[in-house]
Write a protein that holds these residues in place. Structure first.
Motif, mmCIF file in Angstrom:
data_model
loop_
_atom_site.group_PDB
_atom_site.id
_atom_site.type_symbol
_atom_site.label_atom_id
_atom_site.label_comp_id
_atom_site.label_asym_id
_atom_site.label_seq_id
_atom_site.Cartn_x
_atom_site.Cartn_y
_atom_site.Cartn_z
ATOM 1 N N ILE A 132 35.412 -3.987 17.623
ATOM 2 C CA ILE A 132 36.681 -3.776 16.910
ATOM 3 C C ILE A 132 37.803 -4.312 17.815
ATOM 4 O O ILE A 132 37.860 -3.943 18.998
ATOM 5 C CB ILE A 132 36.902 -2.250 16.684
ATOM 6 N N ALA B 144 38.120 6.909 15.871
ATOM 7 C CA ALA B 144 36.798 6.264 15.753
ATOM 8 C C ALA B 144 36.958 4.853 15.204
ATOM 9 O O ALA B 144 36.342 3.905 15.693
ATOM 10 C CB ALA B 144 35.911 7.083 14.816
ATOM 11 N N VAL C 43 42.082 15.725 1.024
ATOM 12 C CA VAL C 43 41.570 15.919 2.394
ATOM 13 C C VAL C 43 42.298 17.107 3.047
ATOM 14 O O VAL C 43 41.672 17.984 3.650
ATOM 15 C CB VAL C 43 41.742 14.631 3.237
ATOM 16 N N GLN D 294 42.727 7.156 7.103
ATOM 17 C CA GLN D 294 41.703 6.341 6.443
ATOM 18 C C GLN D 294 41.694 6.575 4.934
ATOM 19 O O GLN D 294 41.337 5.693 4.168
ATOM 20 C CB GLN D 294 40.319 6.664 7.007
ATOM 21 N N GLY E 193 41.858 4.852 -0.445
ATOM 22 C CA GLY E 193 41.794 5.802 -1.562
ATOM 23 C C GLY E 193 42.774 5.407 -2.655
ATOM 24 O O GLY E 193 42.460 5.467 -3.851
ATOM 25 N N LEU F 213 41.391 2.409 -4.489
ATOM 26 C CA LEU F 213 40.241 2.738 -5.335
ATOM 27 C C LEU F 213 40.711 3.383 -6.643
ATOM 28 O O LEU F 213 40.261 3.019 -7.733
ATOM 29 C CB LEU F 213 39.281 3.674 -4.587
ATOM 30 N N LEU G 131 33.939 -0.810 -7.066
ATOM 31 C CA LEU G 131 33.928 -0.941 -5.600
ATOM 32 C C LEU G 131 33.310 -2.276 -5.185
ATOM 33 O O LEU G 131 33.730 -2.888 -4.210
ATOM 34 C CB LEU G 131 33.162 0.224 -4.964
ATOM 35 N N ILE H 287 39.581 -2.708 -0.204
ATOM 36 C CA ILE H 287 39.596 -3.341 1.116
ATOM 37 C C ILE H 287 38.827 -4.664 1.010
ATOM 38 O O ILE H 287 37.663 -4.661 0.617
ATOM 39 C CB ILE H 287 38.913 -2.425 2.177
ATOM 40 N N THR I 244 37.612 -6.959 7.045
ATOM 41 C CA THR I 244 37.804 -6.209 8.284
ATOM 42 C C THR I 244 37.586 -7.186 9.440
ATOM 43 O O THR I 244 37.028 -8.264 9.237
ATOM 44 C CB THR I 244 36.848 -4.990 8.333
ATOM 45 N N ARG J 295 36.628 -8.336 13.565
ATOM 46 C CA ARG J 295 35.868 -8.099 14.781
ATOM 47 C C ARG J 295 36.282 -9.114 15.824
ATOM 48 O O ARG J 295 36.907 -10.131 15.513
ATOM 49 C CB ARG J 295 34.354 -8.245 14.519
ATOM 50 N N THR K 26 31.776 -2.719 0.564
ATOM 51 C CA THR K 26 33.165 -2.237 0.576
ATOM 52 C C THR K 26 33.418 -1.138 1.614
ATOM 53 O O THR K 26 34.530 -1.015 2.137
ATOM 54 C CB THR K 26 33.522 -1.757 -0.857
ATOM 55 N N PHE K 27 32.415 -0.330 1.915
ATOM 56 C CA PHE K 27 32.578 0.699 2.953
ATOM 57 C C PHE K 27 32.083 0.210 4.314
ATOM 58 O O PHE K 27 31.896 1.007 5.228
ATOM 59 C CB PHE K 27 31.831 1.975 2.563
ATOM 60 N N GLY K 28 31.867 -1.088 4.439
ATOM 61 C CA GLY K 28 31.317 -1.624 5.684
ATOM 62 C C GLY K 28 29.843 -1.292 5.778
ATOM 63 O O GLY K 28 29.206 -0.825 4.812
ATOM 64 N N MET L 119 30.467 2.108 9.815
ATOM 65 C CA MET L 119 30.488 2.313 8.360
ATOM 66 C C MET L 119 31.297 3.556 7.995
ATOM 67 O O MET L 119 31.263 4.570 8.701
ATOM 68 C CB MET L 119 29.060 2.468 7.841
ATOM 69 N N CYS L 120 32.005 3.451 6.888
ATOM 70 C CA CYS L 120 32.863 4.549 6.414
ATOM 71 C C CYS L 120 32.063 5.840 6.246
ATOM 72 O O CYS L 120 30.917 5.832 5.816
ATOM 73 C CB CYS L 120 33.446 4.150 5.063
HETATM 74 C C1 HEM Z 1 37.664 3.731 -1.416
HETATM 75 C C2 HEM Z 1 37.836 4.388 -0.357
HETATM 76 C C3 HEM Z 1 37.455 3.900 1.009
HETATM 77 C C4 HEM Z 1 37.060 2.642 1.432
HETATM 78 C C5 HEM Z 1 36.901 1.388 0.589
HETATM 79 C C6 HEM Z 1 36.830 2.729 2.851
HETATM 80 C C7 HEM Z 1 36.418 1.665 3.629
HETATM 81 C C8 HEM Z 1 36.118 1.753 4.962
HETATM 82 C C9 HEM Z 1 35.628 0.658 5.771
HETATM 83 C C10 HEM Z 1 35.429 -0.766 5.292
HETATM 84 C C11 HEM Z 1 35.409 1.139 7.013
HETATM 85 C C12 HEM Z 1 34.791 0.381 8.182
HETATM 86 C C13 HEM Z 1 35.729 -0.493 8.851
HETATM 87 C C14 HEM Z 1 35.012 -1.439 9.775
HETATM 88 O O1 HEM Z 1 33.808 -1.345 10.046
HETATM 89 O O2 HEM Z 1 35.694 -2.341 10.233
HETATM 90 C C15 HEM Z 1 35.781 2.533 7.023
HETATM 91 C C16 HEM Z 1 35.705 3.346 8.117
HETATM 92 C C17 HEM Z 1 36.062 4.666 8.091
HETATM 93 N N1 HEM Z 1 36.426 5.402 6.981
HETATM 94 FE FE1 HEM Z 1 36.659 4.731 5.114
HETATM 95 N N2 HEM Z 1 37.075 4.007 3.269
HETATM 96 C C18 HEM Z 1 37.466 4.749 2.171
HETATM 97 C C19 HEM Z 1 37.825 6.051 2.146
HETATM 98 C C20 HEM Z 1 37.798 6.865 3.249
HETATM 99 C C21 HEM Z 1 38.196 8.248 3.237
HETATM 100 C C22 HEM Z 1 38.678 9.009 1.988
HETATM 101 C C23 HEM Z 1 38.021 8.722 4.503
HETATM 102 C C24 HEM Z 1 38.271 10.084 5.060
HETATM 103 C C25 HEM Z 1 38.470 11.161 4.377
HETATM 104 C C26 HEM Z 1 37.490 7.647 5.309
HETATM 105 C C27 HEM Z 1 37.146 7.741 6.643
HETATM 106 C C28 HEM Z 1 36.698 6.698 7.413
HETATM 107 C C29 HEM Z 1 36.481 6.780 8.856
HETATM 108 C C30 HEM Z 1 36.680 8.015 9.749
HETATM 109 C C31 HEM Z 1 36.082 5.508 9.287
HETATM 110 C C32 HEM Z 1 35.770 5.078 10.716
HETATM 111 C C33 HEM Z 1 34.304 5.200 11.021
HETATM 112 C C34 HEM Z 1 33.979 4.654 12.417
HETATM 113 O O3 HEM Z 1 34.718 3.852 12.915
HETATM 114 O O4 HEM Z 1 32.977 5.070 12.972
HETATM 115 N N3 HEM Z 1 37.363 6.537 4.517
HETATM 116 N N4 HEM Z 1 36.197 2.897 5.749
#
Ligand code: HEM
Length: 381
Positions: free
Chosen positions: A54, A74, A131, A221, A226, A229, A260, A266, A269, A271, A322-324, A329-330
């Motif tokens: 990152i 994180a 949240v 996050q 959110g 979405l 999604l 998103i 991302t 690196r 979309t969540f990585g 990963m999210c």
């Molecule tokens: C549609 C909703 C969401 C999408 C599309 C999304 C997407 C992502 C993505 C792509 C990453 C990874 C980023 C990377 O690897 O570069 C990530 C990480 C993360 N997301 Fe989400 N997110 C969403 C909602 C949320 C919500 C609601 C929360 C918390 C309540 C959350 C908490 C986190 C956390 C803590 C990380 C970091 C994990 C780490 O670095 O180990 N996300 N999210």
């Protein structure tokens, strides 16, 4: 059109992604000195790669609170620091109480019948309020955090303007102190920080700071992603491509998952190569930047059959990126799908007549996320 663009400036980014994926799935953008990766296979490889780190964000002129938050998140950390921060974020996440989303929605919609801007009224508020409520923050603190989170999330932006830094500093201090006061009321707090502090041999003070920062990290996050979405799924309900029954919960959930993949909030991302990385015979040199285009990977025909078609019944829709994926990963995949499903189910079952009043959607001027600025709808019984 440049390969690195603001989402506000492009009508259909997917046509460009498709062209690039066919011609140059790993592309060197010379003017911005960044590798851009499009295909599902190579995006996955980079996200899982131990040497793809990152990148750091600028922390110039941050006060002590903004520094603590940004250094402990994180989402922004690597290797051992990431391991500890993610462990805390995961435990925090697992202690979120299940919340009646209907109750928050009906409060937000109160006195706002007929014509509403869904983005302003619901998308910007519902995720972060959910949240906050799931950690039992009181109404006053929740409102303060929800009203200021838009400023705080700029902490994640790679470069900040002087005005942004002033806001980030003020809001970081206020939110940090609110959360610090609140954590003592969480039943799992004491045991968790003692366990993490002894497991990783770090002081209780330091562990507490990582805990507070990552609780704030959940608010951060949840905000942009959110918001996008909730907006994109609503748009999909009104789109010509959709023939799902929007009063059926199972159908809505399928629509959320396919949105999604098809139209994610998103889009990419970043690196940075911590060592040379070999990718399909190309060498990405140490310290070179990489843009991983998740939204392009989601439209890769090699992974999703007829990828350019919106199809809620496709068997592998949930394999979108979309969540990585990989170590960062999210944490909130299921939470987010549940939130959007409940919100749309409530809307389409509570109101008989719902129609969209927008012809042309404008998007925010961001590179990494495609977020509608406003969606005006009319609702009545
Ligand atoms: C549609 C909703 C969401 C999408 C599309 C999304 C997407 C992502 C993505 C792509 C990453 C990874 C980023 C990377 O690897 O570069 C990530 C990480 C993360 N997301 Fe989400 N997110 C969403 C909602 C949320 C919500 C609601 C929360 C918390 C309540 C959350 C908490 C986190 C956390 C803590 C990380 C970091 C994990 C780490 O670095 O180990 N996300 N999210």
């Amino acid at each position: 059109m440049s390969t690195l663009f603001l989402q506000s400036e492009i009508k259909n980014p997917y046509l460009l992604y498709q062209k690039m994926m066919n011609e140059n799935p790993i592309y060197w953008n010379e003017s911005n000195k960044i590798w851009i990766v499009y295909s599902y296979e190579y995006c996955t490889e980079i996200l899982n790669h131990k040497k793809a780190h990152i990148p750091t964000v600028s922390e110039n002129n941050f006060n002590e609170y903004a520094l603590k938050i940004s250094r402990n998140l994180a989402r922004l950390s690597n290797v051992i620091q990431h391991e500890i921060a993610r462990e805390i974020a995961t435990v925090l996440f697992s202690h979120m109480k299940s919340i009646e989303i209907d109750a928050i929605l009906s409060e937000l919609l109160q006195n706002n019948k007929n014509k509403i801007n869904w983005v302003e009224l619901i998308s910007k508020k519902l995720p972060v309020l959910t949240v906050l409520k799931s950690f039992d923050f009181n109404v006053q603190d929740s409102l303060f955090i929800a009203n200021n989170i838009e400023q705080l999330i700029k902490i994640m932006h790679p470069n900040k303007k002087p005005d942004d830094i002033e806001f980030i500093n003020t809001v970081s201090e206020e939110i940090y102190l609110i959360v610090e006061k609140h954590i003592g009321t969480l039943s799992f707090y004491e045991n968790l920080i003692i366990a993490i502090s002894s497991k990783h041999n770090i002081s209780l003070q330091e562990t507490k700071s990582i805990f507070i920062s990552n609780l704030i990290g959940l608010f951060i996050q949840s905000y942009d992603a959110g918001k996008g979405l909730l907006s994109n799924t609503l748009l999909q309900c009104f789109s010509k491509e959709n023939d799902s029954n929007t009063t059926d919960k199972i159908q809505i959930q399928k629509l959320v998952v396919e949105t999604l993949r098809f139209d994610p909030p998103i889009h990419n991302t970043r690196r940075i190569a911590s060592e040379d990385i070999q990718l399909n015979g190309i060498t990405i040199r140490k310290n070179e930047a990489i843009l991983v285009v998740l939204a392009a990977a989601n439209r890769d025909d090699k992974h999703f059959e007829n990828a350019m078609i919106f199809d809620v019944e496709r068997k592998n829709n949930s394999e979108h990126l979309t969540f990585g994926t990989g170590g960062h990963m999210c944490l909130a995949k299921h939470f987010s799908v549940h939130l959007a499903t409940e919100a749309l189910y409530y809307l389409f079952n509570k109101f008989k007549n719902i129609s969209i009043l927008e012809n042309e959607i404008e998007y925010e001027s961001l590179i990494n996320a495609r977020l509608p600025k406003a969606i005006w709808i009319s609702i009545s019984n």
